[in-house]
Design a protein around this motif. Structure first.
Motif, PDB file in Angstrom:
ATOM      1  N   UNK A  39      -0.849   1.460 -15.258  1.00  0.00           N
ATOM      2  CA  UNK A  39      -0.815   0.209 -16.025  1.00  0.00           C
ATOM      3  C   UNK A  39       0.573  -0.083 -16.584  1.00  0.00           C
ATOM      4  N   UNK A  40       1.314   0.956 -16.928  1.00  0.00           N
ATOM      5  CA  UNK A  40       2.618   0.799 -17.563  1.00  0.00           C
ATOM      6  C   UNK A  40       3.748   0.559 -16.561  1.00  0.00           C
ATOM      7  N   UNK A  41       3.449   0.687 -15.273  1.00  0.00           N
ATOM      8  CA  UNK A  41       4.497   0.497 -14.263  1.00  0.00           C
ATOM      9  C   UNK A  41       4.832  -0.968 -14.035  1.00  0.00           C
ATOM     10  N   UNK A  42       3.979  -1.868 -14.522  1.00  0.00           N
ATOM     11  CA  UNK A  42       4.244  -3.296 -14.393  1.00  0.00           C
ATOM     12  C   UNK A  42       4.338  -3.729 -12.944  1.00  0.00           C
ATOM     13  N   UNK A  43       5.421  -4.398 -12.581  1.00  0.00           N
ATOM     14  CA  UNK A  43       5.526  -4.933 -11.221  1.00  0.00           C
ATOM     15  C   UNK A  43       5.780  -3.867 -10.148  1.00  0.00           C
ATOM     16  N   UNK A  44       6.133  -2.648 -10.567  1.00  0.00           N
ATOM     17  CA  UNK A  44       6.379  -1.587  -9.596  1.00  0.00           C
ATOM     18  C   UNK A  44       5.044  -1.183  -8.979  1.00  0.00           C
ATOM     19  N   UNK A  45       4.956  -1.316  -7.686  1.00  0.00           N
ATOM     20  CA  UNK A  45       3.705  -1.002  -6.982  1.00  0.00           C
ATOM     21  C   UNK A  45       3.818   0.377  -6.342  1.00  0.00           C
ATOM     22  N   UNK A  46       3.326   1.372  -7.040  1.00  0.00           N
ATOM     23  CA  UNK A  46       3.297   2.734  -6.509  1.00  0.00           C
ATOM     24  C   UNK A  46       2.006   3.384  -6.986  1.00  0.00           C
ATOM     25  N   UNK A  47       1.325   4.045  -6.080  1.00  0.00           N
ATOM     26  CA  UNK A  47       0.089   4.733  -6.460  1.00  0.00           C
ATOM     27  C   UNK A  47       0.429   6.094  -7.059  1.00  0.00           C
ATOM     28  N   UNK A  48      -0.536   6.692  -7.725  1.00  0.00           N
ATOM     29  CA  UNK A  48      -0.325   8.036  -8.270  1.00  0.00           C
ATOM     30  C   UNK A  48      -0.033   9.025  -7.149  1.00  0.00           C
ATOM     31  N   UNK A  49      -0.663   8.837  -6.001  1.00  0.00           N
ATOM     32  CA  UNK A  49      -0.423   9.730  -4.871  1.00  0.00           C
ATOM     33  C   UNK A  49       1.000   9.560  -4.338  1.00  0.00           C
ATOM     34  N   UNK A  50       1.480   8.325  -4.258  1.00  0.00           N
ATOM     35  CA  UNK A  50       2.858   8.099  -3.824  1.00  0.00           C
ATOM     36  C   UNK A  50       3.843   8.704  -4.828  1.00  0.00           C
ATOM     37  N   UNK A  51       3.532   8.578  -6.117  1.00  0.00           N
ATOM     38  CA  UNK A  51       4.375   9.174  -7.141  1.00  0.00           C
ATOM     39  C   UNK A  51       4.393  10.687  -6.977  1.00  0.00           C
ATOM     40  N   UNK A  52       3.256  11.276  -6.664  1.00  0.00           N
ATOM     41  CA  UNK A  52       3.191  12.727  -6.436  1.00  0.00           C
ATOM     42  C   UNK A  52       4.079  13.132  -5.269  1.00  0.00           C
ATOM     43  N   UNK A  53       4.070  12.336  -4.206  1.00  0.00           N
ATOM     44  CA  UNK A  53       4.922  12.631  -3.048  1.00  0.00           C
ATOM     45  C   UNK A  53       6.389  12.493  -3.434  1.00  0.00           C
ATOM     46  N   UNK A  54       6.742  11.398  -4.109  1.00  0.00           N
ATOM     47  CA  UNK A  54       8.133  11.214  -4.540  1.00  0.00           C
ATOM     48  C   UNK A  54       8.590  12.369  -5.431  1.00  0.00           C
ATOM     49  N   UNK A  55       7.766  12.738  -6.405  1.00  0.00           N
ATOM     50  CA  UNK A  55       8.109  13.823  -7.334  1.00  0.00           C
ATOM     51  C   UNK A  55       8.255  15.151  -6.605  1.00  0.00           C
ATOM     52  N   UNK A  56       7.338  15.409  -5.680  1.00  0.00           N
ATOM     53  CA  UNK A  56       7.386  16.663  -4.921  1.00  0.00           C
ATOM     54  C   UNK A  56       8.634  16.718  -4.053  1.00  0.00           C
ATOM     55  N   UNK A  57       8.943  15.608  -3.397  1.00  0.00           N
ATOM     56  CA  UNK A  57      10.156  15.581  -2.579  1.00  0.00           C
ATOM     57  C   UNK A  57      11.394  15.792  -3.444  1.00  0.00           C
ATOM     58  N   UNK A  58      11.450  15.119  -4.569  1.00  0.00           N
ATOM     59  CA  UNK A  58      12.607  15.229  -5.459  1.00  0.00           C
ATOM     60  C   UNK A  58      12.775  16.674  -5.942  1.00  0.00           C
ATOM     61  N   UNK A  59      11.662  17.323  -6.294  1.00  0.00           N
ATOM     62  CA  UNK A  59      11.736  18.697  -6.799  1.00  0.00           C
ATOM     63  C   UNK A  59      12.083  19.695  -5.695  1.00  0.00           C
ATOM     64  N   UNK A  60      11.959  19.275  -4.451  1.00  0.00           N
ATOM     65  CA  UNK A  60      12.266  20.154  -3.320  1.00  0.00           C
ATOM     66  C   UNK A  60      13.576  19.737  -2.633  1.00  0.00           C
ATOM     67  N   UNK A  61      14.461  19.082  -3.374  1.00  0.00           N
ATOM     68  CA  UNK A  61      15.767  18.722  -2.839  1.00  0.00           C
ATOM     69  C   UNK A  61      15.756  17.543  -1.881  1.00  0.00           C
ATOM     70  N   UNK A  62      14.683  16.738  -1.924  1.00  0.00           N
ATOM     71  CA  UNK A  62      14.607  15.542  -1.092  1.00  0.00           C
ATOM     72  C   UNK A  62      14.071  15.777   0.307  1.00  0.00           C
ATOM     73  N   UNK A  63      13.669  17.013   0.608  1.00  0.00           N
ATOM     74  CA  UNK A  63      13.143  17.333   1.941  1.00  0.00           C
ATOM     75  C   UNK A  63      11.930  18.249   1.813  1.00  0.00           C
ATOM     76  N   UNK A  64      10.982  18.021   2.708  1.00  0.00           N
ATOM     77  CA  UNK A  64       9.791  18.849   2.724  1.00  0.00           C
ATOM     78  C   UNK A  64       9.081  18.629   4.054  1.00  0.00           C
ATOM     79  N   UNK A  65       7.972  19.297   4.227  1.00  0.00           N
ATOM     80  CA  UNK A  65       7.128  19.043   5.389  1.00  0.00           C
ATOM     81  C   UNK A  65       5.813  18.462   4.897  1.00  0.00           C
ATOM     82  N   UNK A  66       5.061  17.872   5.796  1.00  0.00           N
ATOM     83  CA  UNK A  66       3.748  17.328   5.439  1.00  0.00           C
ATOM     84  C   UNK A  66       2.880  18.435   4.855  1.00  0.00           C
TER      85      UNK A  66
END
Length: 168
Positions: A39-66
């Motif tokens: 609700x607080x993201x406003x116009x930014x359209x990202x799901x919680x699952x997409x946020x989880x993927x972004x966060x996981x990638x960021x915490x792993x140096x921007x690279x990971x596997x499926x």
């Protein structure tokens, strides 16, 4: 209902006291955090699952596997594959087959995905801070230890055991 702990201590709980159920409390907290965050993201359209993927990638140096993303986010592999495909279509990530093993799909965080992560991070941190208001460092440490015990009881291995390259 009687619960016997590993030390033999018996706990008695009223089965009808839903508001005291640890599993219900965890479920409810998770739902409210997710709802408020979206609700607080406003116009930014990202799901919680997409946020989880972004966060996981960021915490792993921007690279990971499926497979690593599925293990890290606890989202089933076919769902992660679909999410990553959609994120690639939106220019957030790039996925490629591993040249040595075509069964492995590599995922790389792209500039647009990194910018989205940085734009959302303050909102995520604000919601974390709100949730932890009045919780001391000692209490937070105790809560982490208890939640990790619950995970272990459920057979959930720590990320350090599930994924290569995560420091203990």
């Amino acid at each position: 209902m009687h619960i016997q702990t590993k030390s033999g201590e018996k706990l008695v709980k009223d089965e009808l006291a839903l508001e005291d159920s640890v599993t219900y409390l965890i479920f409810r907290i998770n739902n409210v955090l997710n709802h408020n965050f979206r609700s607080d993201l406003g116009p930014v359209k990202v799901s919680n699952q997409e946020w989880s993927v972004l966060s996981s990638l960021k915490s792993r140096g921007g690279r990971s596997t499926i497979s690593e993303l599925a293990a890290c986010t606890t989202i089933k592999q076919p769902v992660i594959s679909r999410i990553v495909t959609e994120m690639q279509e939106n220019g957030l990530v790039q996925k490629n087959q591993n040249a040595k093993d075509r069964r492995i799909t590599q995922v790389k965080l792209m500039s647009k995905g990194n910018k989205l992560f940085k734009a959302i991070l303050p909102t995520a941190e604000r919601h974390r801070d709100i949730a932890l208001t009045g919780v001391s460092a000692t209490e937070l440490g105790q809560a982490r230890r208890i939640l990790k015990k619950i995970q272990a009881n459920l057979g959930i291995k720590p990320a350090t055991e599930r994924l290569p390259g995560i420091a203990k």
